[in-house]
Design a protein around this motif. Structure first.
Motif, PDB file in Angstrom:
ATOM      1  N   PRO A  65      -4.913 -37.032 -75.561  1.00 35.18           N
ATOM      2  CA  PRO A  65      -5.672 -35.874 -76.618  1.00 35.18           C
ATOM      3  C   PRO A  65      -7.078 -36.546 -74.950  1.00 35.18           C
ATOM      4  N   LYS A  66      -6.901 -37.635 -74.584  1.00 32.63           N
ATOM      5  CA  LYS A  66      -8.201 -38.400 -73.627  1.00 32.63           C
ATOM      6  C   LYS A  66      -7.924 -37.532 -72.333  1.00 32.63           C
ATOM      7  N   ASP A  67      -6.735 -37.112 -72.223  1.00 34.22           N
ATOM      8  CA  ASP A  67      -6.570 -36.302 -70.784  1.00 34.22           C
ATOM      9  C   ASP A  67      -6.243 -34.001 -71.012  1.00 34.22           C
ATOM     10  N   VAL A  68      -7.790 -34.298 -71.120  1.00 34.39           N
ATOM     11  CA  VAL A  68      -7.931 -32.390 -71.650  1.00 34.39           C
ATOM     12  C   VAL A  68      -9.323 -32.253 -70.790  1.00 34.39           C
ATOM     13  N   SER A  69      -9.184 -30.716 -70.127  1.00 30.02           N
ATOM     14  CA  SER A  69      -9.511 -30.430 -69.641  1.00 30.02           C
ATOM     15  C   SER A  69     -10.162 -28.934 -70.074  1.00 30.02           C
ATOM     16  N   SER A  70     -11.564 -27.974 -69.527  1.00 22.89           N
ATOM     17  CA  SER A  70     -11.531 -26.541 -69.146  1.00 22.89           C
ATOM     18  C   SER A  70     -12.435 -25.917 -68.864  1.00 22.89           C
ATOM     19  N   THR A  71     -12.592 -24.866 -68.453  1.00 23.37           N
ATOM     20  CA  THR A  71     -13.123 -24.097 -67.146  1.00 23.37           C
ATOM     21  C   THR A  71     -13.239 -22.906 -68.378  1.00 23.37           C
ATOM     22  N   MET A  72     -14.737 -22.424 -68.042  1.00 27.23           N
ATOM     23  CA  MET A  72     -15.164 -21.200 -68.658  1.00 27.23           C
ATOM     24  C   MET A  72     -15.294 -20.289 -67.065  1.00 27.23           C
ATOM     25  N   ASN A  73     -14.616 -18.389 -68.050  1.00 32.91           N
ATOM     26  CA  ASN A  73     -15.013 -17.504 -65.983  1.00 32.91           C
ATOM     27  C   ASN A  73     -16.335 -16.845 -66.677  1.00 32.91           C
ATOM     28  N   LYS A  74     -16.677 -16.126 -65.293  1.00 34.02           N
ATOM     29  CA  LYS A  74     -17.743 -15.526 -65.894  1.00 34.02           C
ATOM     30  C   LYS A  74     -17.678 -14.246 -66.745  1.00 34.02           C
ATOM     31  N   GLU A  75     -17.232 -14.249 -67.058  1.00 34.83           N
ATOM     32  CA  GLU A  75     -16.816 -13.178 -68.466  1.00 34.83           C
ATOM     33  C   GLU A  75     -16.126 -13.739 -69.808  1.00 34.83           C
ATOM     34  N   GLY A  76     -16.569 -15.128 -69.953  1.00 37.86           N
ATOM     35  CA  GLY A  76     -16.784 -15.871 -71.301  1.00 37.86           C
ATOM     36  C   GLY A  76     -15.660 -16.339 -71.604  1.00 37.86           C
ATOM     37  N   VAL A  77     -14.001 -16.215 -70.542  1.00 35.46           N
ATOM     38  CA  VAL A  77     -12.736 -17.086 -71.020  1.00 35.46           C
ATOM     39  C   VAL A  77     -13.074 -18.047 -70.726  1.00 35.46           C
ATOM     40  N   MET A  78     -12.483 -19.156 -71.313  1.00 28.51           N
ATOM     41  CA  MET A  78     -12.307 -20.431 -71.302  1.00 28.51           C
ATOM     42  C   MET A  78     -11.012 -20.869 -71.874  1.00 28.51           C
ATOM     43  N   PHE A  79     -10.499 -22.200 -70.808  1.00 24.80           N
ATOM     44  CA  PHE A  79      -9.359 -21.911 -70.614  1.00 24.80           C
ATOM     45  C   PHE A  79      -9.611 -24.118 -70.705  1.00 24.80           C
ATOM     46  N   ILE A  80      -8.630 -24.330 -71.997  1.00 27.19           N
ATOM     47  CA  ILE A  80      -8.552 -25.707 -72.435  1.00 27.19           C
ATOM     48  C   ILE A  80      -6.564 -26.048 -71.903  1.00 27.19           C
ATOM     49  N   LYS A  81      -6.828 -27.163 -70.953  1.00 28.43           N
ATOM     50  CA  LYS A  81      -5.396 -27.404 -71.216  1.00 28.43           C
ATOM     51  C   LYS A  81      -5.917 -29.079 -71.421  1.00 28.43           C
ATOM     52  N   ALA A  82      -4.628 -29.812 -71.847  1.00 29.69           N
ATOM     53  CA  ALA A  82      -4.172 -30.856 -72.203  1.00 29.69           C
ATOM     54  C   ALA A  82      -2.754 -31.966 -71.320  1.00 29.69           C
ATOM     55  N   GLY A  83      -2.683 -33.095 -70.820  1.00 34.05           N
ATOM     56  CA  GLY A  83      -1.344 -33.140 -70.208  1.00 34.05           C
ATOM     57  C   GLY A  83      -0.855 -33.729 -71.633  1.00 34.05           C
ATOM     58  N   LYS A  84       0.197 -34.384 -71.507  1.00 33.09           N
ATOM     59  CA  LYS A  84       1.247 -34.400 -72.356  1.00 33.09           C
ATOM     60  C   LYS A  84       0.813 -36.180 -72.392  1.00 33.09           C
ATOM     61  N   LYS A  85       1.655 -36.979 -73.199  1.00 36.17           N
ATOM     62  CA  LYS A  85       1.446 -38.595 -73.099  1.00 36.17           C
ATOM     63  C   LYS A  85       2.660 -38.989 -72.012  1.00 36.17           C
ATOM     64  N   LYS A  86       2.826 -39.452 -70.954  1.00 37.50           N
ATOM     65  CA  LYS A  86       3.686 -39.842 -69.932  1.00 37.50           C
ATOM     66  C   LYS A  86       4.414 -40.694 -70.706  1.00 37.50           C
ATOM     67  N   GLU A  87       4.077 -41.602 -72.262  1.00 38.25           N
ATOM     68  CA  GLU A  87       5.591 -42.107 -72.406  1.00 38.25           C
ATOM     69  C   GLU A  87       6.492 -41.020 -72.815  1.00 38.25           C
ATOM     70  N   ALA A  88       5.723 -40.249 -73.424  1.00 42.09           N
ATOM     71  CA  ALA A  88       6.564 -39.441 -73.785  1.00 42.09           C
ATOM     72  C   ALA A  88       7.960 -38.275 -72.675  1.00 42.09           C
ATOM     73  N   LEU A  89       6.743 -38.197 -71.670  1.00 42.69           N
ATOM     74  CA  LEU A  89       7.565 -37.422 -70.854  1.00 42.69           C
ATOM     75  C   LEU A  89       8.896 -38.562 -69.958  1.00 42.69           C
ATOM     76  N   GLU A  90       8.367 -39.704 -69.805  1.00 42.92           N
ATOM     77  CA  GLU A  90       9.865 -40.628 -69.051  1.00 42.92           C
ATOM     78  C   GLU A  90      10.985 -40.725 -69.779  1.00 42.92           C
ATOM     79  N   ALA A  91      12.374 -40.691 -69.287  1.00 42.48           N
ATOM     80  CA  ALA A  91      13.331 -40.986 -70.206  1.00 42.48           C
ATOM     81  C   ALA A  91      13.235 -42.550 -70.393  1.00 42.48           C
ATOM     82  N   PRO A  92      13.425 -42.645 -71.902  1.00 44.57           N
ATOM     83  CA  PRO A  92      14.361 -43.943 -72.903  1.00 44.57           C
ATOM     84  C   PRO A  92      14.553 -45.434 -71.834  1.00 44.57           C
TER      85      PRO A  92
END
Length: 104
Positions: A65-92
């Motif tokens: 939840p700390k890795d969130v970014s957003s952009t909005m274009n001139k038509e009013g479309v908002m794009f929000i993306k959040a990264g995945k937790k690094k420890e969840a992506l790494e193999a145990p």
């Protein structure tokens, strides 16, 4: 539109041309992302208008939840993306477990 891939969580939200970027507030916590947009009363050719909307999305447990970014274009479309937790992506990692012998 919501997409949840192995790399990130994405939201595409069409706000139209109703809201300016400074009228939009995005917050997160461990469970959800909240988009709140509001503008004060404005006069138009028919009288006046006041708009306010809130949209909440449940975050997958592997989203950071700390890795969130957003952009909005001139038509009013908002794009929000959040990264995945690094420890969840790494193999145990292999963790050795000590065997304690307590004789019979």
């Amino acid at each position: 539109m919501v997409q949840n891939t192995d790399e990130e969580f994405r939201i595409r939200l069409n706000l139209g041309k109703c809201f300016k970027p400074d009228e939009i507030k995005i917050t997160t916590n461990d469970k959800q992302i909240c988009i709140h947009a509001k503008h004060e009363e404005r006069k138009d050719k028919h009288g006046s208008v006041y708009r306010e909307m809130t949209r909440k999305y449940t975050l997958p447990p592997d989203v950071d939840p700390k890795d969130v970014s957003s952009t909005m274009n001139k038509e009013g479309v908002m794009f929000i993306k959040a990264g995945k937790k690094k420890e969840a992506l790494e193999a145990p990692k292999e963790v050795p477990i000590r065997v304690e012998y307590k004789g019979c």
